[in-house]
Enzyme design. Sequence first.
Site, PDB file in Angstrom:
ATOM      1  N   GLU A 269      19.410 -16.381  17.806  1.00 18.36           N
ATOM      2  CA  GLU A 269      20.215 -16.948  19.453  1.00 18.36           C
ATOM      3  C   GLU A 269      19.842 -14.778  20.155  1.00 18.36           C
ATOM      4  OE1 GLU A 269      19.561 -19.351  21.349  1.00 18.36           O
ATOM      5  OE2 GLU A 269      20.266 -20.612  19.888  1.00 18.36           O
ATOM      6  N   CYS A 303      23.345 -14.079  28.210  1.00 17.34           N
ATOM      7  CA  CYS A 303      21.372 -13.516  27.933  1.00 17.34           C
ATOM      8  C   CYS A 303      20.938 -14.010  28.490  1.00 17.34           C
ATOM      9  CB  CYS A 303      22.163 -13.856  25.650  1.00 17.34           C
ATOM     10  SG  CYS A 303      22.207 -15.950  25.604  1.00 17.34           S
TER      11      CYS A 303
HETATM   12  C1  UN1 Z   1      25.470 -16.443  26.178  1.00 17.64           C
HETATM   13  O1  UN1 Z   1      24.796 -15.499  27.125  1.00 17.64           O
HETATM   14  O2  UN1 Z   1      25.148 -15.594  24.591  1.00 17.64           O
HETATM   15  O3  UN1 Z   1      23.691 -20.477  29.994  1.00 17.64           O
HETATM   16  C2  UN1 Z   1      25.228 -17.967  26.080  1.00 17.64           C
HETATM   17  C3  UN1 Z   1      24.961 -19.730  30.188  1.00 17.64           C
HETATM   18  C4  UN1 Z   1      25.605 -20.352  29.014  1.00 17.64           C
HETATM   19  C5  UN1 Z   1      25.132 -19.494  27.908  1.00 17.64           C
HETATM   20  C6  UN1 Z   1      24.951 -18.444  27.596  1.00 17.64           C
HETATM   21  N1  UN1 Z   1      25.667 -21.884  28.516  1.00 17.64           N
HETATM   22  O4  UN1 Z   1      24.283 -19.239  30.407  1.00 17.64           O
END
Ligand code: UN1
Length: 516
Positions: A269, A303
């Site tokens: 990820e 992310c």
């Molecule tokens: C991340 O930033 O690693 O969709 C995960 C989202 C959250 C998860 C982010 N449920 O923004």
Amino acid sequence: MTTMQTTLPTADDIRDRVRVALQAIGADVPLGEPGQPGLQASTPITGDVLFTVAENTAEEADAAIAAAAEAFTAWRTTPAPVRGALVARLGELLIEHKADLATLVTVEAGKITSEALGEVQEMIDICQFAVGLSRQLYGKTIASERPGHRLMETWHPLGVVGVITAFNFPVAVWAWNTAVALVCGDTVVWKPSELTPLTAVACQALIERAAHDVGAPGTVSRLIQGGREIGETLVDDPRVALVSATGSVRMGRQVGPRVAARFGKALLELGGNNAAIVTPSADLDLAVRGIVFSAAGTAGQRCTTLRRVIAHRSVVDTVVERVVTAYRSLPVGDPSAEGTLVGPLIHERSYRDMVGALEQAEADGGEVIGGEHCAIGGELGAGAYYVRPAVVRMPAQTAVVHDETFAPIVYVLTYDDLDEAIALNNAVPQGLSSAIFTTDVREAERFMAADGSDCGIANVNIGTSGAEIGGAFGGEKQTGGGRESGSDSWKAYMRRATNTVNYSSELPLAQGVQFG
Ligand code: UN1
């Protein structure tokens, strides 16, 4: 409304909050004075080091992997619904300690209270999902070409899962992996970010308590703390069947090939560079709210953060004006104070990266609005980095726009027809999340079609961040291709066996082959 606070809590106040939360959670670990050997647990709220947390040696990491491998031999044959009882108990403990754990998330990651609570809620949600899943691990029965034969698939536990997580979701990403891995019959060894050792200690205490309460071995889930070398023990150890790693593309470039070289499995990820297309038919109220939450929330450090707005020429000026107006009134400051919407960046390097990206964008002909450093707390905040989120109107999608800068910068690009907008959406090397704001069903469907967005997540009329756990989460291209959390992501945590059963008294061969 005042949009910038002037006060911050002192480091001693924050230390007290940490002690209270850890004690409530029952995490009885020795906390050293700042500067002692070990991990320096700090807070981006003031930039201070709070405590020293013990760092594991390579031998201790090895022992943790050995313990998890040993636990696996019994855990894999424990019935899945019984394994689910452990995750159910973890979920209960998380409900009970939601506020305590959120306090630690705010202290270490700098998230505002509501987002920190939301992150813990995401853990609770995935636990509940995984408990249901523990009665829904299913395989297919497939039509056999031979009479009196049954063809089927069975799914079995994989082994030890190494989980490597980033600072920005210090607890939820561990839970996505751990809750699912445990019901799948795997055992877990977790290497959290060295920036968030206190939340990790708290999670470990909760899983150990859950294990104790349901009579499961505590060794089904282990924690190893340290820097890169400790993470590398998981990457290189053949006893670790799956490495699930969240972090930068740079990190994934190292982890992926190294795990592949030993024929391990990797679930990656990595970075995102997420865009939202705003079409002429968009409900602009909705679009602006979606943009502001996705771009400025978590101070741009998800992310899934919105990093690009691709707006139609007929609406781009209005969108920019409204986002800029909204940004001016966003309260920036102490994330634990009521009303704050934008907390600090994680550290000085993030701030420098943001400044560098904005300078480059300007050099490329971009117009930067916002992005200023906000000096908050005077002396108290000397080592803290608070910024006003930035909107940057770009003449073109230059190299700087292709990079993921982990800060609240949203670049705005202009398009004339939808094909061009989709091409811009897909032109970056990352492929995590994307969105379109439109009330035109043709545009919405086109965006989600095979020649639409190339991302793992393609939303309509909501922003790019804040996904629910029920869906599979992850992305394509340099985002790494992994899928975690809901839907059938569990399959990455199990191995598949194809079984052909002959219940006839003949031995017909497939493909009509005759042999003797
Ligand atoms: C991340 O930033 O690693 O969709 C995960 C989202 C959250 C998860 C982010 N449920 O923004």
